[in-house]
Design an enzyme around this catalytic site. Structure first.
Site, PDB file in Angstrom:
ATOM      1  N   LYS A 194       0.845  -1.200   0.000  1.00 26.59           N
ATOM      2  CA  LYS A 194       0.000   0.000   0.000  1.00 26.59           C
ATOM      3  C   LYS A 194       0.878   1.248   0.000  1.00 26.59           C
ATOM      4  O   LYS A 194       1.933   1.273   0.653  1.00 26.59           O
ATOM      5  CB  LYS A 194      -0.897  -0.024   1.242  1.00 26.59           C
ATOM      6  CG  LYS A 194      -1.970   1.054   1.279  1.00 26.59           C
ATOM      7  CD  LYS A 194      -2.862   0.871   2.507  1.00 26.59           C
ATOM      8  CE  LYS A 194      -3.945   1.928   2.589  1.00 26.59           C
ATOM      9  NZ  LYS A 194      -4.817   1.734   3.762  1.00 26.59           N
ATOM     10  N   SER A 225      -9.916  -0.807   7.056  1.00 26.66           N
ATOM     11  CA  SER A 225      -9.343  -0.583   5.724  1.00 26.66           C
ATOM     12  C   SER A 225      -8.637  -1.781   5.097  1.00 26.66           C
ATOM     13  O   SER A 225      -8.261  -1.730   3.929  1.00 26.66           O
ATOM     14  CB  SER A 225      -8.378   0.602   5.754  1.00 26.66           C
ATOM     15  OG  SER A 225      -9.097   1.804   5.740  1.00 26.66           O
ATOM     16  N   SER A 275      -9.800   1.556   2.833  1.00 29.73           N
ATOM     17  CA  SER A 275      -8.960   2.368   1.976  1.00 29.73           C
ATOM     18  C   SER A 275      -7.888   1.576   1.236  1.00 29.73           C
ATOM     19  O   SER A 275      -7.312   2.067   0.269  1.00 29.73           O
ATOM     20  CB  SER A 275      -8.267   3.456   2.800  1.00 29.73           C
ATOM     21  OG  SER A 275      -7.378   2.857   3.739  1.00 29.73           O
TER      22      SER A 275
END
Lengths: 482, 95
Positions: free
Chosen positions: A73, A172, A148
């Site tokens: 990420k 997330s 997210s």
């Protein structure tokens, strides 16, 4: 999946270079449509892969993650590689050091192939808040992958990475895992070092893995977990290796069903799949116990106070001074003061997107004189209430079960106009962050919508630092009901 | 509902430039979320304290030791600075 690839590498059926190239060729053919990646690292990935192949050729032993392509990420720092966190304010930021999880992955020989898209600074539940691109759910490209960590989830489900890392502040990792039909783990607060992950809510954030199987997730956790002098909140005594706890046996394990999580408000179609999952756990020998978490209704408002308060403080560092965007002497400036304050106001105005600004302002308000006690202190006390709820429930049970999300992956654009509606989707995941317990999302079934079978996630929470029971139960479910 | 003046004041404290025509939107958005917090009023917290650390860890301590960073890391850090003068970070004057 990782173990199979590992065996193939050891037996010389494939090379790490060939495997890495295969993943890059898939990214080249598919990712224009999916949009999982923000930055690709082909050159360094192939250097890593070649080193692994060399070791194998020399008859050296290799570790489980060695030579396996993975995605990271974009709010986790990899030295020398751009890290935007999905924000324009970090458009040109090159991370000067490795996060602890990255150092551990590199030491384990994992091949890092790129950085994945995300909601700006991890604020969102759909990856639509990225300043760069909208990531599509590979299961149905008209839908969001969740967020997210949507890019990290999409990369794995589209076979553009074997596993990936995300961050989880309120769900997330788990919600995108549920939306994409993957396994996603948020470890106990303190199990994995946060050093090198851009802070959102420091008392809530954890880094965790995505994988196609529970075993993959356990293997990655074994690599990244453990005490770190660079993060004073990390705990010692990780129970490695986690994959050794996947016995498939959950005979006599007590799984709690909180009545507050199965109220009238839950979509009956999702409740039916969750009820079926409970039946399946029963058939595997688990004991199902009804429990109560009486303060559950306060979790969502407490989270949306604690989190923005921490956000407003953590994001104060993006001020155009030491790194990232700096906007000076803008002709559209609000304050023609020609001093440092003008730089701050303009840099943050142009650098941050709408959701980030909303949360910073909300947090600033919450922490301002006169409101601090009513909002922030109250929310912190509610965290104590919730913790007591969990301590009591865990006297009766080993695990707590619910759906991961009250919905399946929604359509792109469906919720972008209504921030509050987006927040309500976090109902089942946020409490684990507020109280710090580990939680996992695993595929528990599907729901048909528009003629497509969309994945639904089952959500388990365990006692503090009891990742092994969590992984064991999810693995038993996965093995029992393929 | 937050007033326009309150929104502007918060924006200034948050160091986010907000134009006049954006104020109304923030008024709506922020007030909507603040209304949602009203649910917390019912929570009885009289018997609990503020947790210092959610997992109950004591302070993690380490020695106050200096350690060397690789020289290229200094370079990587300085390369991220938007404006420099020699080895220094350059900013506008405070006043």
């Amino acid at each position: 999946m990782i173990k199979e690839l590992h065996t193939k590498l050891v037996n010389g059926k494939i090379t790490s270079v060939a495997l890495t190239e295969e993943y890059f060729s898939r990214i080249e053919s598919r990712d224009a449509e999916i949009g999982a990646y923000l930055t690709l690292m082909k050159e360094s990935a192939l250097v890593q892969a070649r080193a692994v192949d060399e070791k194998i050729k020399n008859g050296e032993e290799i570790g489980m993650l060695e030579g396996i392509p993975c995605a990271i990420k974009d709010n986790i720092c990899v030295e020398g590689v751009r890290a935007t966190a999905g924000s324009k304010i970090l458009d040109n930021y090159i991370a000067p050091y490795d996060a602890t999880v990255i150092r551990r992955l590199k030491e384990a020989g994992a091949v890092i192939i790129g950085k994945t898209n995300m909601d700006e600074f991890a604020m969102g539940s759909s990856t639509e808040n990225s300043a760069y691109q909208v990531t599509k759910n590979p299961v149905d490209i008209t839908r969001v992958p969740g967020g997210s960590s949507g890019g990290s989830a999409a990369a794995v489900v589209a076979d553009e990475a074997v596993f990936s890392l995300g961050t989880d502040t309120g769900g997330s990792i788990r919600q995108p895992a549920a939306f994409c039909g993957l396994v996603g783990l948020k470890p106990t607060y303190g199990r994995v070092s946060r050093y090198g992950a851009m802070a959102m809510g420091s008392s809530l954030d954890q880094i965790g893995p995505f994988g196609k199987t529970v075993e993959d997730v356990a293997l990655v956790l074994s690599c990244i977990a453990g005490e770190d002098s660079m993060d004073a909140t990390t705990a010692e005594g990780a129970h490695k290796p986690y994959e050794s706890f996947l016995s498939g046996d959950i005979q006599g394990l007590r799984i709690g069903i909180p009545k507050e999580y199965f109220s009238e408000a839950l979509d009956p179609r999702i409740k039916r799949v969750a009820d079926e999952a409970i039946e399946k756990f029963k058939r595997l020998g688990a004991e199902i116990v009804s429990v109560s978490l009486p303060n559950s209704e306060y979790a969502l408002p407490a989270y949306y106070i604690a989190m923005p308060a921490e956000v407003s403080s953590n994001l104060a560092r993006f001020d155009g001074v030491k790194y990232g965007l700096r906007v000076n002497d803008n002709e559209d400036s609000i304050k023609k003061s020609n001093n440092l304050l003008e730089t701050y106001l303009d840099t943050r105005r142009f650098g941050f997107g709408p959701e980030v600004k909303r949360r910073i302002m909300l947090g600033t308000y919450i922490l301002s004189a006169g409101y601090y006690d009513a909002y922030y202190i109250k929310a912190q006390k509610v965290r104590s209430l919730l913790r007591h709820d969990f301590e009591k429930a865990f006297e009766q049970v080993d695990l707590i079960f619910s759906p991961t999300a009250p919905e399946v992956a929604f359509k792109i654009g469906e919720k972008t106009d209504d921030p509050l509606k987006m927040y309500l989707g976090d109902i089942y995941t946020i409490t684990a962050n507020l109280v710090g317990v580990p939680a996992i999302s695993f595929p528990m079934g599907t729901l048909e919508e528009d003629g497509k079978n969309l994945p639904l996630g089952g959500h388990l929470m365990a006692k503090w630092f009891d990742e092994e029971t969590l992984l064991c139960a999810a693995d038993a479910f996965e093995k029992g009901f393929k | 509902m937050l007033s326009k003046e309150e929104v502007k004041h918060i924006a200034l404290l948050a160091r986010i430039g907000v134009k006049d025509d954006e104020v109304e939107k923030y008024q709506e958005d922020l007030s909507g979320v603040l209304d949602f917090f009203k649910d917390l009023e019912k929570a009885d917290v009289s018997a609990v304290s503020v947790p210092r650390q959610i997992i109950g860890r004591e302070n993690g301590m380490r020695g106050d030791n200096a350690y060397e960073r690789a020289p290229h890391q200094t370079e990587l850090i300085m390369n991220n600075v938007p404006e420099t003068k020699g080895k220094y970070v350059k900013v506008k004057s405070v006043f």
